[in-house]
Design a protein around this motif. Structure first.
Motif, PDB file in Angstrom:
ATOM      1  N   PHE A  53       0.832  -1.204   0.000  1.00 25.50           N
ATOM      2  CA  PHE A  53       0.000   0.000   0.000  1.00 25.50           C
ATOM      3  C   PHE A  53       0.872   1.261   0.000  1.00 25.50           C
ATOM      4  N   LYS A  54       0.246   2.379  -0.282  1.00 21.83           N
ATOM      5  CA  LYS A  54       0.973   3.650  -0.295  1.00 21.83           C
ATOM      6  C   LYS A  54       1.637   3.879   1.060  1.00 21.83           C
ATOM      7  N   SER A  55       2.910   4.277   1.007  1.00 19.77           N
ATOM      8  CA  SER A  55       3.693   4.373   2.227  1.00 19.77           C
ATOM      9  C   SER A  55       4.927   5.236   2.003  1.00 19.77           C
ATOM     10  N   PRO A  56       5.353   5.984   3.011  1.00 22.46           N
ATOM     11  CA  PRO A  56       6.652   6.667   2.929  1.00 22.46           C
ATOM     12  C   PRO A  56       7.826   5.698   3.009  1.00 22.46           C
ATOM     13  N   MET A  60       9.564   0.000   5.337  1.00 24.03           N
ATOM     14  CA  MET A  60       9.368  -0.847   4.173  1.00 24.03           C
ATOM     15  C   MET A  60       7.911  -1.258   3.962  1.00 24.03           C
ATOM     16  N   GLY A  61       7.010  -0.306   4.088  1.00 26.41           N
ATOM     17  CA  GLY A  61       5.603  -0.544   3.786  1.00 26.41           C
ATOM     18  C   GLY A  61       4.753  -0.879   4.986  1.00 26.41           C
ATOM     19  N   TYR A  62       5.364  -1.117   6.144  1.00 21.52           N
ATOM     20  CA  TYR A  62       4.588  -1.368   7.351  1.00 21.52           C
ATOM     21  C   TYR A  62       4.213  -0.052   8.038  1.00 21.52           C
ATOM     22  N   ASP A  63       4.344   1.027   7.310  1.00 19.22           N
ATOM     23  CA  ASP A  63       3.865   2.355   7.726  1.00 19.22           C
ATOM     24  C   ASP A  63       2.992   2.876   6.587  1.00 19.22           C
ATOM     25  N   VAL A  64       1.686   2.655   6.694  1.00 16.02           N
ATOM     26  CA  VAL A  64       0.772   2.868   5.578  1.00 16.02           C
ATOM     27  C   VAL A  64       0.177   4.274   5.636  1.00 16.02           C
ATOM     28  N   SER A  65       0.189   4.952   4.493  1.00 16.28           N
ATOM     29  CA  SER A  65      -0.408   6.288   4.419  1.00 16.28           C
ATOM     30  C   SER A  65      -1.720   6.296   3.639  1.00 16.28           C
ATOM     31  N   ASP A  66      -2.010   5.214   2.899  1.00 14.30           N
ATOM     32  CA  ASP A  66      -3.291   5.070   2.212  1.00 14.30           C
ATOM     33  C   ASP A  66      -3.595   3.580   2.114  1.00 14.30           C
ATOM     34  N   TYR A  67      -4.627   3.147   2.820  1.00 15.11           N
ATOM     35  CA  TYR A  67      -4.925   1.721   2.938  1.00 15.11           C
ATOM     36  C   TYR A  67      -5.701   1.157   1.760  1.00 15.11           C
ATOM     37  N   HIS A 102      -1.370   0.287  13.522  1.00 19.32           N
ATOM     38  CA  HIS A 102      -0.754   1.611  13.469  1.00 19.32           C
ATOM     39  C   HIS A 102      -0.749   2.066  12.013  1.00 19.32           C
ATOM     40  N   SER A 103      -0.563   3.356  11.809  1.00 21.95           N
ATOM     41  CA  SER A 103      -0.470   3.899  10.454  1.00 21.95           C
ATOM     42  C   SER A 103       0.848   4.651  10.318  1.00 21.95           C
ATOM     43  N   SER A 104       1.068   5.207   9.161  1.00 17.99           N
ATOM     44  CA  SER A 104       2.161   6.164   8.991  1.00 17.99           C
ATOM     45  C   SER A 104       1.762   7.501   9.617  1.00 17.99           C
ATOM     46  N   PRO A 108      -3.488  10.928   6.461  1.00 12.29           N
ATOM     47  CA  PRO A 108      -4.319  12.114   6.731  1.00 12.29           C
ATOM     48  C   PRO A 108      -4.997  12.083   8.096  1.00 12.29           C
ATOM     49  N   PHE A 109      -5.343  10.903   8.592  1.00 16.29           N
ATOM     50  CA  PHE A 109      -5.983  10.825   9.911  1.00 16.29           C
ATOM     51  C   PHE A 109      -5.039  11.327  10.998  1.00 16.29           C
ATOM     52  N   PHE A 110      -3.782  10.931  10.944  1.00 10.68           N
ATOM     53  CA  PHE A 110      -2.851  11.387  11.979  1.00 10.68           C
ATOM     54  C   PHE A 110      -2.510  12.859  11.799  1.00 10.68           C
TER      55      PHE A 110
END
Length: 533
Positions: A53-56, A60-67, A102-104, A108-110
């Protein structure tokens, strides 16, 4: 379709490292799709994709910015749909990672939550005031080192992060967060995925009183590399409220035919079996992914204890066993002191694929692939960088899949994101495919045997008391599985008929001789079957 997952074998694909289709040095969805026939021919029934998924990409992708979108590094939603369609054509199920504990911090939510204490998403994350002296609200630690609390100057509060500070924990005490997470799962179910691997499944809830964790004495009484291991994480994870949330997720999946959930359960060893038992009771997870065989232990007593312990503690539950994954040193390296390299790889394959439960293979293990030696300047993994050199991180097991003996192993035409080194190049698909006696061909043989043998998929397990270093058990009434976990030959009393794959096994006159790392399967004949010392 039914319970296709029960007794199945899943192959974990680490998308960054499986196959690059566009030369940027990073694996992608089109590359995976092109290699699906290899996985179908190997004989697995499902693939698990680590996050795409979209991630900074801080983790390595376990910080998602768009699910609900694919990161451009990997492709597009259209590429994902094509992958699922092709997998289904080949008879493969598709399971995807879901990282919703958890998210990135770029989500936008954070970004909204940190604006103010009365922002729309103010209570979607875990916030707490500082103590009077300015310190964090309790002693909780991050898995990746340091405090699990990070100060935010805009809200003038701390927020919880069990991993990196850029991975803030969502607040599952808020029903709106649960509803949103269910909408994410539904989005992917509607796209045709066959299930989810739930990352950190016991981390969703925290103690709402924010009580501090107590100590946990390390096994050898020596200070660990990471002080996280010095706490008993009673209050920061594995909370009782998690059960109701698992049941909500299961109710959603039950709306769709033939879908499954496997949860990654990681906690203190003394608590792990209890949690796996609780989480796999009817109406909750279909399977619990166990960490119990991802360490250095390689003894009959260890494997017996973990399997018996699970089914005694969770008679209605179902485990998923693995020897390697993207977070641990590859088992061919962990266990290399127990015999010759190829023999240990085949022994591990035969053992794992004979265990009761479902099985997960990690990409490259079917080649007998070893851990890659990574230099400090080559590291990308945050905990490896932080705890170097005593802990070198997870990059060594994440290096690219090696398809042939060319410079980059057929993985990319560009520069790979992690290096492909000579020891890994020696263990490539091209040099093993179709070669009798290779580790790859043994995996194909053993996978076919498991598929064709109902006792190996669903037969109950009964262990046999045998002297070290022999591990022995029955699956079902008639199939005995026997393994020599040492580099020296052993002999035991046995009667029956050899069946299926074997290595260094000779049965004559009521005695079974297993050579170094030898193993075999025995079926009952007219005289019946017995095994003893």
């Amino acid at each position: 379709m039914g319970e296709w997952w029960r007794g199945s074998v899943t192959y974990q694909v680490y998308p960054r490292s499986f196959q690059d289709s566009d030369g940027d040095g990073i694996g992608d969805l089109q590359g995976i799709t092109a290699r699906l026939p290899y996985l179908a021919d190997l004989g697995v029934e499902a693939i698990w994709l680590s996050p795409i998924f979209k991630s900074p990409m801080a983790d390595m992708g376990y910080d998602v910015s768009d699910y609900t979108d694919i990161d451009p590094l990997f492709g597009s939603l259209a590429d994902f749909d094509a992958l699922v369609a092709r997998a289904h054509e080949l008879g493969l199920k598709v399971i995807i990672d879901q990282v919703i504990s958890h998210s990135s911090d770029q989500h936008p939510f954070f970004q909204n939550s940190r604006l103010a204490r009365d922002a729309e998403k103010a209570d979607w994350y875990v916030w707490a005031d500082a103590k009077a002296d300015g310190s964090p609200p309790n002693n909780w630690l991050s898995v990746f080192g340091g405090s699990a609390w990070e100060w935010d100057s805009r809200r003038r509060q701390y927020y919880l992060h069990n991993f990196l500070p850029s991975q803030p924990d969502l607040n599952f005490h808020n029903p709106a967060v649960q509803d949103w997470a269910l909408s994410v799962l539904r989005f992917w179910l509607e796209r045709g995925v066959d299930g989810f691997r739930l990352d950190t499944v016991n981390y969703y809830f925290h103690d709402d009183q924010l009580r501090s964790n107590g100590p946990l004495v390390p096994k050898d009484n020596r200070p660990p590399v990471n002080p996280y291991e010095l706490q008993d994480h009673e209050f920061s994870k594995s909370r009782p409220e998690n059960i109701g949330w698992l049941e909500r997720m299961r109710a959603l999946l039950d709306e769709y035919e033939g879908r499954t959930m496997v949860g990654e359960v990681g906690d203190a060893p003394y608590r792990n079996v209890q949690i796996m038992a609780e989480y796999t009771r009817p109406g909750r997870l279909h399977m619990a992914y166990s960490f119990d065989m991802l360490g250095p232990e390689f003894t009959p007593a260890h494997f017996r204890e973990k399997i018996e312990g699970f089914f005694q503690g969770a008679p209605d539950g179902w485990p998923m066993w693995a020897f390697s994954n993207h977070d641990v040193i590859r088992h061919a390296t962990r266990w290399e002191g127990h015999g010759a390299e190829g023999a240990v790889a085949k022994l591990a394959c035969a053992m794992l694929l004979s265990f009761e439960g479902s099985i997960c293979l990690y990409q490259g293990e079917e080649l007998g692939q070893l851990e890659t030696e990574i230099e400090f300047h080559e590291l990308t993994d945050p905990p490896g960088i932080r705890f170097w050199p005593d802990y070198k991180g997870r990059d060594g097991c994440r290096t690219p899949m090696v398809w042939d003996a060319s410079e980059q192993g057929g993985f990319t035409t560009g520069t790979p994101w992690l290096p492909v080194k000579a020891p890994q190049l020696k263990r490539n698909v091209g040099d093993q495919a179709g070669v009798a006696g290779s580790v790859l061909e043994f995996y194909r043989e053993m996978l076919a045997y498991r598929r064709a043998t109902p006792a190996l998929r669903l037969g109950r397990t009964r262990f046999v008391d045998l002297p070290d270093p022999v591990l022995g058990f029955f699956r079902g009434e008639e199939l005995a599985c026997l393994f020599n976990l040492s580099p020296r030959p052993v002999s035991i009393a046995a009667e029956g008929a050899l069946d299926g794959p074997r290595h260094a096994a000779h049965l004559e006159g009521g005695r079974l001789t297993l050579g170094p790392n030898g193993f075999c399967f025995l079926m009952a004949g007219e005289a019946g079957l017995s095994v003893g010392a």
